[in-house]
Design a protein around this motif. Structure first.
Motif, PDB file in Angstrom:
ATOM      1  N   ILE A   1      -4.912  61.583  39.440  1.00 43.46           N
ATOM      2  CA  ILE A   1      -6.324  61.453  39.104  1.00 43.46           C
ATOM      3  C   ILE A   1      -6.699  59.980  39.150  1.00 43.46           C
ATOM      4  O   ILE A   1      -5.929  59.125  38.686  1.00 43.46           O
ATOM      5  CB  ILE A   1      -6.608  61.997  37.685  1.00 43.46           C
ATOM      6  CG1 ILE A   1      -6.239  63.481  37.609  1.00 43.46           C
ATOM      7  CG2 ILE A   1      -8.069  61.791  37.305  1.00 43.46           C
ATOM      8  CD1 ILE A   1      -6.326  64.057  36.206  1.00 43.46           C
ATOM      9  N   ALA A   2      -7.838  59.679  39.747  1.00 40.14           N
ATOM     10  CA  ALA A   2      -8.347  58.313  39.731  1.00 40.14           C
ATOM     11  C   ALA A   2      -9.711  58.324  39.061  1.00 40.14           C
ATOM     12  O   ALA A   2     -10.631  58.980  39.536  1.00 40.14           O
ATOM     13  CB  ALA A   2      -8.461  57.769  41.148  1.00 40.14           C
TER      14      ALA A   2
ATOM     15  N   GLY B   1     -16.477  48.035  36.188  1.00 44.34           N
ATOM     16  CA  GLY B   1     -16.219  48.569  37.522  1.00 44.34           C
ATOM     17  C   GLY B   1     -14.753  48.686  37.867  1.00 44.34           C
ATOM     18  O   GLY B   1     -14.345  48.351  38.976  1.00 44.34           O
ATOM     19  N   ALA B   2     -13.946  49.175  36.931  1.00 42.21           N
ATOM     20  CA  ALA B   2     -12.498  49.230  37.179  1.00 42.21           C
ATOM     21  C   ALA B   2     -12.047  50.674  37.370  1.00 42.21           C
ATOM     22  O   ALA B   2     -12.782  51.625  37.143  1.00 42.21           O
ATOM     23  CB  ALA B   2     -11.749  48.576  36.027  1.00 42.21           C
ATOM     24  N   THR B   3     -10.796  50.810  37.793  1.00 37.82           N
ATOM     25  CA  THR B   3     -10.225  52.112  38.128  1.00 37.82           C
ATOM     26  C   THR B   3      -8.969  52.355  37.305  1.00 37.82           C
ATOM     27  O   THR B   3      -8.203  51.427  37.045  1.00 37.82           O
ATOM     28  CB  THR B   3      -9.852  52.150  39.632  1.00 37.82           C
ATOM     29  OG1 THR B   3     -11.053  52.006  40.394  1.00 37.82           O
ATOM     30  CG2 THR B   3      -9.167  53.454  40.015  1.00 37.82           C
ATOM     31  N   VAL B   4      -8.779  53.613  36.915  1.00 31.11           N
ATOM     32  CA  VAL B   4      -7.540  54.011  36.236  1.00 31.11           C
ATOM     33  C   VAL B   4      -6.901  55.123  37.044  1.00 31.11           C
ATOM     34  O   VAL B   4      -7.572  56.119  37.361  1.00 31.11           O
ATOM     35  CB  VAL B   4      -7.824  54.509  34.800  1.00 31.11           C
ATOM     36  CG1 VAL B   4      -6.526  54.891  34.105  1.00 31.11           C
ATOM     37  CG2 VAL B   4      -8.578  53.456  34.004  1.00 31.11           C
TER      38      VAL B   4
ATOM     39  N   VAL C   1     -12.555  61.033  39.544  1.00 29.56           N
ATOM     40  CA  VAL C   1     -13.464  61.269  38.423  1.00 29.56           C
ATOM     41  C   VAL C   1     -14.407  60.074  38.358  1.00 29.56           C
ATOM     42  O   VAL C   1     -13.958  58.936  38.190  1.00 29.56           O
ATOM     43  CB  VAL C   1     -12.682  61.416  37.104  1.00 29.56           C
ATOM     44  CG1 VAL C   1     -13.642  61.532  35.921  1.00 29.56           C
ATOM     45  CG2 VAL C   1     -11.762  62.630  37.168  1.00 29.56           C
ATOM     46  N   ASP C   2     -15.702  60.323  38.510  1.00 24.89           N
ATOM     47  CA  ASP C   2     -16.683  59.249  38.553  1.00 24.89           C
ATOM     48  C   ASP C   2     -17.038  58.828  37.129  1.00 24.89           C
ATOM     49  O   ASP C   2     -17.614  59.612  36.371  1.00 24.89           O
ATOM     50  CB  ASP C   2     -17.941  59.741  39.288  1.00 24.89           C
ATOM     51  CG  ASP C   2     -18.996  58.648  39.408  1.00 24.89           C
ATOM     52  OD1 ASP C   2     -20.078  58.946  39.948  1.00 24.89           O
ATOM     53  OD2 ASP C   2     -18.737  57.499  38.965  1.00 24.89           O
ATOM     54  N   ALA C   3     -16.703  57.594  36.781  1.00 22.72           N
ATOM     55  CA  ALA C   3     -16.975  57.104  35.422  1.00 22.72           C
ATOM     56  C   ALA C   3     -18.011  55.987  35.426  1.00 22.72           C
ATOM     57  O   ALA C   3     -18.043  55.173  34.493  1.00 22.72           O
ATOM     58  CB  ALA C   3     -15.680  56.630  34.768  1.00 22.72           C
ATOM     59  N   ARG C   4     -18.838  55.941  36.468  1.00 20.54           N
ATOM     60  CA  ARG C   4     -19.859  54.899  36.491  1.00 20.54           C
ATOM     61  C   ARG C   4     -20.785  55.058  35.296  1.00 20.54           C
ATOM     62  O   ARG C   4     -21.221  56.161  34.984  1.00 20.54           O
ATOM     63  CB  ARG C   4     -20.652  54.962  37.793  1.00 20.54           C
ATOM     64  CG  ARG C   4     -19.932  54.300  38.970  1.00 20.54           C
ATOM     65  CD  ARG C   4     -20.678  54.528  40.271  1.00 20.54           C
ATOM     66  NE  ARG C   4     -20.791  55.950  40.571  1.00 20.54           N
ATOM     67  CZ  ARG C   4     -21.522  56.434  41.576  1.00 20.54           C
ATOM     68  NH1 ARG C   4     -22.200  55.618  42.363  1.00 20.54           N
ATOM     69  NH2 ARG C   4     -21.582  57.734  41.789  1.00 20.54           N
TER      70      ARG C   4
END
Lengths: 473, 462
Positions: free
Chosen positions: A22-23, A40-43, A66-69
């Motif tokens: 998952i990203a 604006g980071a990614t996990v 998964v869009d976390a904006r």
């Protein structure tokens, strides 16, 4: 509104989902290691573990996005000290309450400790993963909890565990992680009415453990834990230990049961943490002094409302502190100097301090810890007060409690290799106005419906319909 | 303030030689209804102008870059940037900050269950019998409770109601206090505030008295409460007749005095009650005996009967998210406060806790956010401040004097160092009746109770 039934989630807790990649992209991400949030980071999670988290992390091609904006992304909250999972409803009037009315439904509260054992007690059998309290806390981003027993007639409360709040029947992350002992006012009361009594009780108990410990083999990693490939020594259940055979002789003048004395052997050997509840400055110093006579004790202070007064000495001792976040009242004579600046002052003195809850609410209100952490940040703007930075405050409810009991490599942050406990929030998680929108535990997305959310759905609109309220789903 | 009736002794008879008229009845004696009067007087203040802050007026209004002017203890003007400052006024720049009415907590046990919590200071529940309307919470208040200053400095609390606990069906009279340190409780009493009477339904009374002669059940609770109101009605009949006609004075009973005050509409009922069905029963009881419930306290299930509360004009004083500590709090929802507000009922945020009172603004913020998330309409930050000032003032019968930033009201004002609905904000300065009682930048404007003098941590920022 999505309705995820608990039953479905239980079925879904199998490995295949946990193995998913998952990203979580575009959110404001904080690692929980003390650093400030990054926009604006990614996990990236895979196999139930964190792969990486940060602004330049590549998104694997096979990842579910998964869009976390517009959202915030942090490690799940670790309740630094609690009794979560031990009680469904705190006050259901067992006969011990003197209410005189028998509780035929069984007490919904498993925190009573009026039996003959003390140090040997193990919270694991008492934990109910289906408690509504666990669901309510999960729904607000609490993913793991350090769960301690309550002390009854002895200063020793027994052995606590680390649990997760996942919607499945396997709540235990680490069993028998620590022994919990009361060495402040509560300990004095339990030992017969004075701190002199509790300290001599403590020393006597360790003497009995030392005697029994001569017969002990290596009490450490069980084979199973080693097979899981992680360094998670779980103290073997003392009920299975060889310390109970007739060969393990004890003196005639012992006060503890054999089980209780055996349970203290790993504490004495430094293989099991010893969480000590003290509040008063002088009591803190007395506990630090115990290490002269018992140098292998792995002590963690809990509560420590007056810790700021002796912060330098705590720091010099390298003893971690799991402090109450915001005590500021002289609620008792062991908290006369309480101030909300306690945690910040200890932090500034170099104490490894994190936040836990040890009060009437510790069975169920752990989700408040993030609001309390935000309050510590607020102190930065109050003249004369000592607050902490945002990054530090988040760390105090994620990685630092984990580190206090040696589990910083496993839980409490978004550093690579940690368990994939991730929460996506509607906004800054240290603001009470934010809410958890998605909760992942071991990389598995969790259901967030609770008894409370179902009640809201039923009563959101009151006007009469064609059928009574009980028919509304 | 209830007017003080001076005891009047009637002059009596003079017999004329020939007159055979019966001697006139003795005039009725007026009982002093305020034998422990407030001696509170406001402290000196200067004419003050706060300019440029965002203002919540406490009644749902919001003014950007507003101006708040107070002096001689009262609010003199509240408006936008165009308001002119009186000559000689202290000017405070509120840019980036917020100004609100002081927060009013309608449910506190400060002073009655003070810090430190020693057994010798547990004075909130006269748990020697389930019917104790004769005790008055103010006679237990220890004015040196350090909790008062925490509520002021961290919580922006300017007024609070201290009430008895909920062990009893009738707990006793409450008292409304100004959050101004005094040597005596009379020195803190809010001038002219009506008295309240604490009642309780549910688990607590029957748990406490189940083994001690009762009541032992909810139905027992109700029966004993109703029987008490019957006695009160009987007492009222006797005293009404005496007040009207004079004659032999009936026996005086402190417990019945209080209940009579409720039946006469002078004393406000504050009813601890959690469950929807129990609140409905208490509402019917109030109609049975002809009294008004002013507010339900805790009211964890108020959302289930918000329509009933609105229809009966009963306030509900609630928590944002406490739950599960007793069966009667099992069905809590986080949207309770906004749901009650949305139904048109008077929603209040209360603490019932010496720590919670320091964060009522944050609790209101959580309730507001949960309400907005649930799609409840008509919510805003300014509306949420009603739950902290206007509605509590209404429930305490003091809305005509405080609870909002309206011209002529008491200058109970808080300047916050940011948006008070954020957990990152704290009070910067607090005025009560126009006197500055707290200034975060001035250690001399930080009250320290007698108890804390010479103790570790004296004078510390708490």
């Amino acid at each position: 509104m999505k309705r995820l039934l608990i039953a479905a989630a239980l079925l879904a807790a199998a490995s295949p989902l946990a193995a998913q990649t998952i990203a979580i992209t575009g959110g404001t991400v904080a690692l929980g290691d003390g650093s400030e949030p990054m926009a604006g980071a990614t996990v990236v999670l895979r196999g139930g573990r964190i792969v990486a988290a940060g602004p330049n992390v590549a998104v694997p091609r096979d990842a579910q996005i998964v869009d976390a904006r517009g959202k915030w992304v942090t490690p799940g909250i670790v309740a630094g000290f609690s009794r979560l999972g031990l009680a469904e409803v705190d006050l259901t009037w067992s006969n011990d309450d003197g209410g005189g009315v028998s509780d035929t439904a069984g007490s919904a509260d498993d925190t009573g400790q009026n039996g003959p054992f003390s140090a040997a007690i193990d919270v694991v059998p008492a934990i109910n993963p289906l408690d509504t309290t666990i669901a309510v806390n999960r729904a607000d981003g609490v993913v793991r909890a350090i769960v301690a027993p309550a002390a009854g007639k002895s200063i020793f409360a027994g052995q606590g565990a680390v649990i997760d709040t996942g919607a499945d029947m396997d709540p235990v992350t680490a069993a028998r992680k620590f022994q919990f002992v009361e060495l402040g006012q509560a300990g004095a009361d339990a030992a017969g009415g004075s701190r002199s009594a509790s300290h001599v009780m403590f020393r006597s108990a360790l003497r009995e453990a030392a005697e029994l410990g001569r017969y002990a083999g290596s009490v450490g990693s069980s084979g199973k834990a080693a097979a899981e490939g992680r360094d998670m020594p779980t103290v073997r259940n003392p009920n299975e230990s060889r310390l109970y055979g007739s060969a393990a002789r004890r003196s005639d003048d012992v006060m503890l049961t054999r089980f209780d004395a055996a349970a203290l052997v790993p504490v004495l050997q430094g293989r099991q943490y010893l969480l000590v509840h003290v509040e008063r400055a002088s009591d803190i110093l007395q506990v630090l002094a115990l290490r002269k006579d018992f140098p292998r004790l792995k002590i963690v202070l809990v509560g420590a409302s007056e810790g700021w007064m002796v912060a330098d000495r705590i720091a010099a001792s390298n003893v971690p502190v799991i402090a109450s976040a915001l005590n500021d009242l002289p609620a008792s004579f062991e908290q006369l100097a309480a101030t909300q600046s306690n945690v910040g002052r200890m932090r500034n003195a170099g104490v490894a301090v994190s936040i836990g809850m040890i009060d009437d609410s510790d069975t169920r209100n752990l989700f408040l810890e993030r609001q309390y952490a935000g309050n510590l940040v607020a102190l930065q703007k109050v003249p004369g007060a000592t607050g902490v930075s945002w990054g530090e405050a988040l760390a105090m409810i994620t990685s630092r409690p984990a580190q206090a009991i040696g589990m910083g490599g496993e839980i409490g942050s978004l550093m690579p290799g940690r368990r994939a406990d991730v929460v996506i929030w509607s906004g800054d998680p240290l603001e009470g106005q934010s809410a958890a929108e998605q909760v992942y535990i071991d990389g598995v997305r969790q259901p967030l419906a609770t008894h409370q959310s179902r009640l809201l759905e039923r009563y959101r609109y009151l006007p009469r319909r064609e059928l009574p309220e009980a028919y509304r789903k | 303030m209830r007017s003080v009736f001076v005891a009047i002794l009637a002059a009596s008879m003079l017999g004329g030689c020939a007159a055979k008229t019966p001697p006139p009845k003795a005039h009725p004696i007026r009982i002093n209804e305020d034998p422990y009067p407030s001696t509170y007087t406001r402290y000196p203040g200067a004419v003050t102008v706060i300019r440029g802050a965002t203002v919540f007026d406490g009644e749902g209004g919001r003014i950007e870059r507003g101006t708040v002017i107070f002096g001689d203890g009262l609010l003199q003007a509240v408006g936008d940037a165009s308001l002119a400052s009186p000559a000689g006024a202290i000017e405070i720049d509120g840019t980036g900050k917020f100004v609100t009415p002081g927060i009013i907590d309608v449910h506190s046990h400060l002073g009655d269950y003070p810090s430190p919590g020693t057994a010798s200071l547990q004075d909130g529940n006269e748990a020697t019998g389930p019917v104790r309307p004769e005790v008055w919470a103010e006679h237990s208040v220890w004015p040196q409770d350090p909790g008062f200053s925490r509520a002021l400095a961290n919580g922006g609390i300017t007024t609070l109601q201290v009430l008895p606990g909920s062990a009893n069906l009738f707990g006793g009279r409450s008292v409304v206090l100004k959050n101004v340190h005094a040597r005596t409780v009379q020195g803190m009493k809010f001038p002219g505030a009506p008295y309240g009477l604490k009642m309780a339904c549910g688990e607590n009374p029957k748990r406490v008295y189940g083994n001690k002669g009762g009541p032992g059940t909810r139905m027992g609770n109700i029966a004993v409460t109703r029987a008490t109101w019957l006695r009160a009605q009987d007492y009222k009949r006797k005293w009404d007749k005496y007040d009207k006609n004079g004659g032999d004075m009936p026996g005086r009973d402190l417990a019945m005095d209080t209940l009579r005050g409720v039946l006469d509409g002078k004393i406000l009922i504050h009813n601890h009650c959690y469950r929807a069905d129990e609140m409905a029963i208490m509402i019917d009881m109030s109609k049975e005996f002809g009294y008004k419930i002013t507010a339900f306290h805790h009211a964890v299930e108020a959302y289930k009967i918000a329509d009933l509360l609105a229809a009966n004009n009963i306030c509900a004083a609630m928590w944002a998210d406490w739950y599960g500590f007793k069966m009667e709090s099992y069905d809590a929802v986080k949207e309770n406060i906004p749901l009650v507000h949305n139904a048109g009922a008077c929603a209040i945020v209360h603490s019932d806790d010496a720590n919670g009172i320091q964060r009522l603004n944050q609790e209101a913020a959580k309730a507001l956010a949960d309400g907005i998330r649930a799609g409840i309409p008509g919510l805003s930050e300014a509306v949420a401040w009603e739950w902290l000032s206007r509605n509590p003032a209404k429930a305490l019968g003091i809305l005509d004097r405080t609870g909002s930033l309206k011209v002529g009201k008491m200058a109970d004002v808080v300047l916050w160092n940011g948006n008070p609905l954020s957990g990152y904000t704290r009070p910067e300065r607090v005025w009560i009746d126009g006197a500055e009682m707290y200034d975060s930048a001035n250690p001399n404007k930080r009250p320290v109770s007698d108890f804390e003098l010479g103790q570790p941590g004296e004078g510390d920022t708490k």
